[in-house]
Write a protein that holds these residues in place. Structure first.
Motif, short mmCIF file in Angstrom:
data_model
loop_
_atom_site.label_atom_id
_atom_site.label_comp_id
_atom_site.label_asym_id
_atom_site.label_seq_id
_atom_site.Cartn_x
_atom_site.Cartn_y
_atom_site.Cartn_z
N ALA A 123 -38.88 -27.62 37.88
CA ALA A 123 -40.43 -27.43 38.99
C ALA A 123 -40.01 -26.73 39.80
O ALA A 123 -40.02 -26.14 39.66
CB ALA A 123 -40.81 -28.69 38.73
N VAL A 124 -38.72 -27.17 40.61
CA VAL A 124 -38.63 -26.35 42.02
C VAL A 124 -37.73 -25.28 40.92
O VAL A 124 -38.11 -23.93 41.86
CB VAL A 124 -37.12 -27.31 42.25
CG1 VAL A 124 -36.50 -25.60 43.47
CG2 VAL A 124 -37.39 -28.52 42.42
N PHE A 130 -40.62 -17.50 40.02
CA PHE A 130 -42.32 -16.39 40.17
C PHE A 130 -42.03 -15.85 41.64
O PHE A 130 -42.40 -15.01 41.37
CB PHE A 130 -43.30 -16.94 39.69
CG PHE A 130 -43.75 -17.93 40.80
CD1 PHE A 130 -43.68 -19.31 40.29
CD2 PHE A 130 -44.82 -17.83 41.77
CE1 PHE A 130 -44.65 -20.22 41.08
CE2 PHE A 130 -45.21 -18.65 42.31
CZ PHE A 130 -45.17 -19.97 42.00
N GLN A 131 -42.08 -16.87 42.51
CA GLN A 131 -40.94 -16.41 43.86
C GLN A 131 -40.46 -15.39 44.22
O GLN A 131 -40.63 -14.20 45.17
CB GLN A 131 -40.52 -17.49 44.89
CG GLN A 131 -40.57 -17.21 46.66
CD GLN A 131 -40.48 -18.33 47.22
OE1 GLN A 131 -39.69 -19.50 47.30
NE2 GLN A 131 -39.08 -17.68 48.57
N TYR A 342 -46.13 -26.24 46.59
CA TYR A 342 -46.52 -25.13 45.41
C TYR A 342 -48.25 -25.70 44.63
O TYR A 342 -49.09 -25.98 44.75
CB TYR A 342 -45.53 -24.13 44.19
CG TYR A 342 -45.50 -23.36 45.20
CD1 TYR A 342 -45.89 -21.72 45.33
CD2 TYR A 342 -43.88 -23.55 44.80
CE1 TYR A 342 -44.99 -21.07 45.63
CE2 TYR A 342 -43.13 -22.77 45.99
CZ TYR A 342 -43.68 -21.24 45.75
OH TYR A 342 -43.04 -20.12 46.59
N ASP A 343 -47.43 -27.17 44.16
CA ASP A 343 -48.46 -28.55 43.42
C ASP A 343 -49.92 -28.27 45.29
O ASP A 343 -50.89 -27.65 43.95
CB ASP A 343 -48.05 -29.56 43.81
CG ASP A 343 -47.41 -28.95 42.40
OD1 ASP A 343 -47.09 -28.41 41.16
OD2 ASP A 343 -45.89 -29.36 42.94
N CYS A 344 -49.45 -28.60 45.93
CA CYS A 344 -50.22 -28.61 47.01
C CYS A 344 -51.63 -28.17 46.86
O CYS A 344 -52.15 -28.44 47.21
CB CYS A 344 -49.95 -29.51 48.25
SG CYS A 344 -49.17 -31.35 47.85
N LEU A 345 -50.85 -26.32 47.14
CA LEU A 345 -51.51 -25.13 47.37
C LEU A 345 -52.73 -25.05 46.46
O LEU A 345 -53.46 -25.02 46.53
CB LEU A 345 -50.67 -24.72 48.40
CG LEU A 345 -50.99 -23.01 48.22
CD1 LEU A 345 -52.17 -23.03 49.19
CD2 LEU A 345 -50.67 -21.57 47.91
N SER A 393 -48.68 -17.55 43.69
CA SER A 393 -48.67 -19.38 43.52
C SER A 393 -48.78 -20.04 42.06
O SER A 393 -48.34 -18.92 41.93
CB SER A 393 -50.67 -19.39 43.77
OG SER A 393 -51.79 -18.35 42.84
N LYS A 394 -48.92 -21.12 42.51
CA LYS A 394 -48.68 -21.24 40.86
C LYS A 394 -49.72 -21.04 39.62
O LYS A 394 -49.51 -21.62 38.37
CB LYS A 394 -48.93 -23.08 41.14
CG LYS A 394 -48.73 -23.86 40.09
CD LYS A 394 -48.45 -25.17 40.61
CE LYS A 394 -47.56 -26.21 39.34
NZ LYS A 394 -46.83 -27.25 39.24
#
Ligand code: SF4
Ligand code: SF4
Length: 414
Positions: A123-124, A130-131, A342-345, A393-394
């Motif tokens: 996941a990391v 994508f960054q 990213y998950d939190c955002l 973003s995610k």
């Protein structure tokens, strides 16, 4: 390897010259040819910080690849990705399409004898991917951490307030609540069209770079039939839309339900927004050329209007999926996987969108103008955030994953 991963990483953490640090030979990750490894120490630090705390524990036993139900028969994952991550080989990792085949079911993490979390490392790696391909790169960096959030939210706030002020719409309109009176579509739509064009362009550039790299990833062997580009894309879209891979795991993953609810809720909301847009402008365009086109989506729409029903059902699916997602992440983090920035955002923006959308509607129905209009304003800011920052973003995951899965099929990787 003759030494443990801890030894390896310890060496990497104290290089004499970080820029040119030369590590050893890693034949596991790269195939049989020996290669010089230049660890990206920033990547190792960032991977550890962003949820990869377990990175150093891996000793390359291969259990994770053996238990992963969806790993291909050759050049299996996630063991090789663990090796790449431990060595800090960011450039190899970000263009590895296999990181996108994983959907973080957690089977491998649960069986790792060292307590590593290869599912979380995958996941990391996806976040770094994508960054890495973000265009422009500065935007990718800005969306990677909370310190730029005031600027990112400030941009739509200033833009929308400026448009309202210039057009004389700053203030709570009198009379029945009609959001069109507060923010007329002739102002709103160009802003969101421009934001969409920006996002599409940025995403297009990023995906083109990504496709070029994953298509040429030399570490992957292919042994299956190559179905051609279009069938590969169709198969990838079907696989992702139906969440087929979620069902192939040994451990039933409850995340598939919340994912599906959010996914189809989002699709429904996208369709209704598109229908409203065309419903609004087609009659206007038709009248310009002397034709008549009926107004199919008059605003504000009645509750029993089919488009309104679709919007409300989609909003309920979307909101319930989000609640389920947040509940699963907070009550069973082991199964849900590590939650990173990213998950939190993603969860925060989505929850904000759902909440402000539903509250705007309820406050409008309740006639509370002084609350309904500001709530709608916040909703618009979040919509802008979603559209303009989509590629960074995610939300972009779904597109990158589709491209990577299509590329794997196209290359005959089975
Ligand atoms: S099972 Fe654990 S220790 Fe073994 S290769 Fe995978 S991550 Fe490394
Ligand atoms: S998290 Fe699941 S899909 Fe991803 S590598 Fe591990 S076992 Fe495979």
């Amino acid at each position: 390897m003759g030494e443990t991963s801890e030894d390896t990483v310890a060496k990497q953490e104290e290089p004499k010259d970080q820029e040119t640090a030369e590590a050893a030979v890693d034949s596991t990750a790269a195939g049989d040819e020996p290669m010089l490894v230049e660890p990206d120490l920033d990547f190792i630090r960032a991977a550890t910080k962003h949820g990869g705390e377990s990175l150093k524990k891996c000793f390359q036993c291969g259990t994770c690849s053996a238990v992963c139900a969806i790993s291909p028969d050759n050049a299996t994952f996630p063991r090789k990705e663990m090796a790449l991550a431990v060595w800090g080989m960011k450039d190899r990792l970000v263009s590895d399409p296999d990181i996108w085949l994983c959907h973080q079911c957690g089977d491998c993490s649960a069986r790792c004898p060292r307590g590593s979390k290869p599912g979380d490392i995958m996941a990391v790696a996806r976040n770094f991917s994508f960054q890495h391909y973000a265009f422009p790169g500065l935007m990718g960096k800005m969306l990677a951490g909370a310190k730029f959030l005031p600027i990112l939210f400030g941009i739509p706030v200033v833009l929308i307030l400026a448009l309202l002020a210039v057009s004389g719409h700053l203030g709570i309109p009198k009379g029945p609540i009609v959001f069109e009176k507060f923010f007329p579509h002739f102002l709103l739509d160009p802003l969101f069209i421009l934001a969409s064009l920006w996002a599409l362009t940025a995403l297009g550039v990023g995906l083109t770079r990504f496709w070029k790299d994953v298509k040429n990833d030399g570490a992957l062997e292919e042994n299956g039939a190559k179905p051609g580009l279009i069938p590969s894309i169709i198969a990838a879209v079907r696989e992702i839309a139906l969440h087929q891979k979620f069902r192939e795991c040994d451990t039933p993953n409850p995340r598939s339900v919340s994912h599906l609810l959010v996914f189809y809720g989002f699709v429904g909301l996208f369709i209704t927004t598109t229908l409203v847009f065309f419903g609004l402008y087609l009659p206007k365009v038709a009248s310009l050329v002397g034709m008549h086109f009926p107004e199919l989506t008059p605003l504000p729409m009645k509750l029993y209007h089919p488009v309104k029903i679709l919007a409300n059902v989609s909003a309920i699916l979307f909101a319930s999926g989000l609640v389920l997602m947040i509940y699963q992440r907070s009550t069973d983090p082991e199964k849900a996987g590590a939650t990173n920035y990213y998950d939190c955002l993603f969860l925060g923006v989505m929850a904000g969108l759902a909440l402000t959308g539903i509250l705007s509607e309820l406050l409008r129905l309740a006639g509370a103008a002084v609350l309904a209009y500001p709530m709608y304003f916040i909703h618009l800011v979040l919509v802008f955030f979603l559209i303009a920052y989509f590629p960074y973003s995610k939300f972009a995951h779904v597109v990158y994953r589709t491209v990577a899965v299509a590329c794997s099929k196209y290359r005959g990787r089975t």
